[in-house]
Enzyme design. Sequence first.
Site: not given
Length: 371
Positions: A291, A293
């Site tokens: 991930d 983000r």
Amino acid sequence: MMRLTLSLSDNPAATAVERAIMEFRSARPVVIDGAQGSALAVGVENLDEAMSVEIGAMAGGHAHLVLPAARLRRLGLERDTPGRVALPVVDRSRVELLALRTDGRIDAPVRPADPRDEEALELARLSLMLPAVIVVPLAPGVEIDPSLLRVSGEAVRGYRRANALDLKIVSRAPVPLEGAPTSEFVVFRGGEGLRDQVAIIVGKPDLSKPVTVRLHSACLTGDLFGSLKCDCGDQLRETVRFMAHNEGGVLLYLDQEGRGNGIANKIRAYKLQSQGYDTYDADEVLGFEADQRRFDFAAVMLKELGVGKVRLMTNNPEKIAALSQAGLDVISDHRVLGRPTAENVSYLAAKRDRAGHYIDLEGMLACSNKD
């Protein structure tokens, strides 16, 4: 001769990075200036035969390919740091094999990446391009074509952190939604560089009390087109419906498509998923960790709106931790689930089993079968 001294930027370092991002996305090389000297960086994504020949001639055998740890793992090495592979000849087919293809394997020694290499990878990530870069160290005193954009490696490294705090509201207006006629859109600029972020205030939440909040990463395929491969569209609409009927709330619509990898890389990952890879393995093939983000700037948006205590609608433990670490008081967290489909059940299972998302897949399937 008159000299123009007007500055159009109060942060020249950040401006240089933003210009470098645009150059990188436009398939033009960028010079990165660091403590160890300067280096030319070229994204692998846009490499064609003519550019390969030109870079090879200029490099004189000193180019190397920088790959992130995720891609190196896919090539057969257990790594948690990026590395570099020598390119005595800039052979486009070899670069493609090492950087992109599923059947790629390491064919030469992998040396540790130096700071310039890591800065080149970060520039590729900021540009939402594949994280694979050809780097050519430049000899001290070499004359650099003035048309090439130059950027400080330190500025590239610090760009995300600086932009998380550099958010400002640029517009806001009432936008009635189906099922939530009293809603307001508030647009922020910053947080992820050259992108805008949106806060949707549903209803009239009392900001002096805990506010229902969701951090929703943009999903073009699911939110807009109703893709059956994910549950994002269902989560988005269920969140708005819930807020409209439960004292309102704030939905942050964050431009972080494909877990932060961008729409082009998301579609590349979808192609790999169609060949049998799960969502996380597909991203790793492309060189991405689980991930990409960040949610620190989401906390800044909430604080700017006057929100201090939140009831968070999420299945993702990372979002809960991020808001807490940013100083917000997370009073409670609540699940928001979509419909399981034949196309998304493996995706939901992967999020549960590999990323620790709070998803009761068996319960969802049981409810779906009853319907």
